[in-house]
Design an enzyme around this catalytic site. Structure first.
Site, mmCIF file in Angstrom:
data_model
loop_
_atom_site.group_PDB
_atom_site.id
_atom_site.type_symbol
_atom_site.label_atom_id
_atom_site.label_comp_id
_atom_site.label_asym_id
_atom_site.label_seq_id
_atom_site.Cartn_x
_atom_site.Cartn_y
_atom_site.Cartn_z
ATOM 1 N N GLU A 173 -30.181 19.141 42.459
ATOM 2 C CA GLU A 173 -31.341 18.225 42.551
ATOM 3 C C GLU A 173 -32.421 18.551 41.522
ATOM 4 O O GLU A 173 -33.599 18.697 41.864
ATOM 5 C CB GLU A 173 -31.924 18.255 43.974
ATOM 6 C CG GLU A 173 -30.946 17.726 45.003
ATOM 7 C CD GLU A 173 -31.531 17.488 46.400
ATOM 8 O OE1 GLU A 173 -32.655 17.949 46.675
ATOM 9 O OE2 GLU A 173 -30.846 16.834 47.200
ATOM 10 N N GLU A 292 -24.004 15.789 49.024
ATOM 11 C CA GLU A 292 -24.866 15.983 50.202
ATOM 12 C C GLU A 292 -25.045 14.627 50.866
ATOM 13 O O GLU A 292 -25.580 13.706 50.239
ATOM 14 C CB GLU A 292 -26.247 16.543 49.820
ATOM 15 C CG GLU A 292 -26.220 18.008 49.455
ATOM 16 C CD GLU A 292 -27.611 18.616 49.292
ATOM 17 O OE1 GLU A 292 -28.544 18.220 50.030
ATOM 18 O OE2 GLU A 292 -27.740 19.483 48.411
HETATM 19 O O1 AHR Z 1 -29.317 20.174 52.691
HETATM 20 C C1 AHR Z 1 -30.658 20.500 52.739
HETATM 21 C C2 AHR Z 1 -31.360 20.310 51.397
HETATM 22 O O2 AHR Z 1 -31.398 18.948 51.077
HETATM 23 C C3 AHR Z 1 -30.703 20.942 50.199
HETATM 24 O O3 AHR Z 1 -31.070 22.266 50.032
HETATM 25 C C4 AHR Z 1 -31.222 20.117 49.073
HETATM 26 O O4 AHR Z 1 -30.316 20.061 47.988
HETATM 27 C C5 AHR Z 1 -31.497 18.764 49.680
HETATM 28 O O5 AHR Z 1 -32.742 18.298 49.363
#
Ligand code: AHR
Length: 500
Positions: A173, A292
């Site tokens: 990110e 994610e």
């Molecule tokens: O999964 C939790 C968080 O969400 C992770 O650390 C990050 O990559 C995202 O913002």
């Protein structure tokens, strides 16, 4: 009663499912590692300190790949802190989550855990505070046979054989202002290019994932992807997507329509990848790593009140309810419908932290979202069929038209198996579905599972772990090649059919 038709032709196929679409994620965050997968001294721990009850549940889910060690955590991480003799490992403050990281668990322990869990490691490198040189050293430590500084260090640490980690995330990110070492698209694109190039020079067998946008709402979404890919196209194999959904305002119909948003997000990123491909006049195609995805909002208020700089606090411990499981089922269907381009996806995360599996000192249990993941991972492997669905739609507040029926049909040609996954999103009405399967002669229904509950907010807890669990369905039939079924209002379904 509402009616829907699923139109199928055995020659119309989307593509083969890459099993890595059923991946997950373990970050050094909250109780994911400590008290989650690793708890020496627990009655459930094996001789390496790994929780055996958790390992059993992870193996049940058949997760083929697990991303590690972050997440936001990785952008300030020194992997060297987590290898070698434990008494020499330093404790450090983790600025990303404002906790203390003891480093009692590190990459070698994770590789050991992954072997026990029957899964592969997807390793992320720190491109926040570090860069290409450290990523190369980490790769050398993990994958180089021997006779060099870092490969010999691994051997000295007791790991004679290389870990052979194939999949590498180039940072996490990096577009997010919250990220340690946050970068502009140009800064990140150049760093990803240099890092990917050096890593592939050292080990040409690896695959790399560049960071896409942190979510669809990022103001730089679109231009970020284009600029980054423009700069690092030749050094990367996948572009990442991240997205979490929540129902904080209590509009469940809208919440369930979030999979429409996910679908549009995927289509948009594919378009951008192909736009850069066209500009570069190359045959190389960039595929997607949705590394994610989940529901995440239940724990936000509690997290805001947590005292800082503790060890393994109860962070991001969303307690999932029944409607969350419906959306997770729909999101899996959405990912499968894009199987031609989404090759990797990671349910974020796996244990305790926004996770399907929860632990306490006295046991481990399955959250509601465990079930759609469990069945889709087990039976959603094969070829995705390109179905046309004629179903009534509703107008959702955020995403516009949403079909009441979300569905995907998987054809496992090897096992002569057809599996339908579906969600009826109607909060009021059952849905009668029909599907002409006469091209699939001699098939019969072998299993029908339904996940439903009269209370959309019902949850599973350690004391009541079976409140929301699938039951066997009675109202599906496959007669003379015609599949008919009645999907109760707000329900997730799986119908498995096999050749006699
Ligand atoms: O999964 C939790 C968080 O969400 C992770 O650390 C990050 O990559 C995202 O913002």
């Amino acid at each position: 009663m509402k009616k829907a038709e699923i139109i199928v032709d055995r020659h119309f196929l989307i593509g083969d499912v890459d099993k890595r679409i059923f991946g997950s994620f373990i970050e050094h965050l909250g109780r994911a590692v400590y008290e989650g997968i690793y708890q020496p001294g627990s009655p459930f721990a094996d001789t390496d300190g790994m929780r055996t009850d958790v390992l059993e549940l992870v193996r049940e889910l058949q997760v083929p790949v697990v991303r590690y060690p972050g997440g936001n955590f990785v952008s300030g991480y020194h992997w060297e802190d987590g290898v070698g003799p434990k008494d020499l490992r330093p404790a450090r403050p983790d600025p990303a989550w404002q906790v203390i990281e003891t480093n009692a668990f590190g990459l070698n322990e994770f590789v050991t855990w992954a072997q026990k869990a029957d899964t592969e490691v997807m390793m992320a490198v720190n491109l926040g505070t570090r860069g290409p040189e450290d990523a190369k050293n980490l790769l050398e430590y993990c994958n180089f046979e021997s006779g060099t500084y870092y490969s010999d260090l691994r051997k000295k640490h007791g790991y004679e054989k290389p870990h052979h980690i194939k999949l590498w995330c180039l940072g996490n990110e990096m577009d997010g202002p919250w990220q340690i070492g946050h970068k502009t698209a140009v800064e990140y694109g150049r760093t990803a290019e240099e890092t990917g190039r050096m890593m592939k020079m050292l080990d040409p067998s690896i695959e790399t994932v560049a960071c896409g946008s942190s979510n669809l709402e990022m103001p730089t979404f679109g231009s970020w992807e284009e600029t980054v890919l423009d700069l690092c196209y030749d050094q990367v194999d996948y572009l990442s997507l991240h997205q979490y959904y929540g129902n904080a305002n209590g509009d469940t119909a809208d919440f369930l329509a979030s999979s429409v948003g996910m679908d549009q997000f995927i289509s948009s990123v594919i378009s951008i990848c192909d736009c850069v491909k066209a500009k570069k006049r190359t045959n190389k195609q960039i595929n997607l790593s949705f590394d994610e995805w989940n529901v995440w909002y239940h724990s936000n208020d509690a997290d805001a009140k947590l005292p800082k700089w503790s060890k393994a606090p109860h962070q991001l411990e969303d307690i999932y309810n029944f409607e969350d499981a419906l959306l997770v089922g729909s999101m899996l269907i959405t990912l499968l419908r894009h199987a031609d381009r989404v090759k990797i996806a990671c349910l974020a995360q796996l244990v305790n932290v926004i996770a399907p599996i929860m632990t306490s000192d006295t046991g481990a249990w399955r959250q509601t979202i465990f079930y759609p993941f469990f069945y889709t991972s087990r039976y959603g492997r094969g070829t995705v069929m390109n179905t046309i669905v004629e179903a009534p739609v509703y107008e959702s507040r955020t995403y516009g038209d949403a079909s009441y029926l979300d569905s995907v049909l998987i054809w496992n040609q090897e096992n002569d198996e057809l599996t339908l996954f579906a969600v009826n999103k109607s909060l009021e009405e059952d849905l009668e579905i029909s599907c002409d399967l006469r091209q699939f002669t001699e098939y019969r229904i072998v299993d029908h599972k339904i996940l439903t509950h009269e209370n959309l907010k019902a949850v599973n807890t350690e004391d009541h772990p079976l409140e929301v669990t699938p039951v066997s369905g009675q109202n599906a039939a496959l007669d003379s090649g015609n599949l008919t079924a009645l999907f109760p209002k707000h329900s997730w379904q799986m119908i498995r059919m096999c050749k006699k």
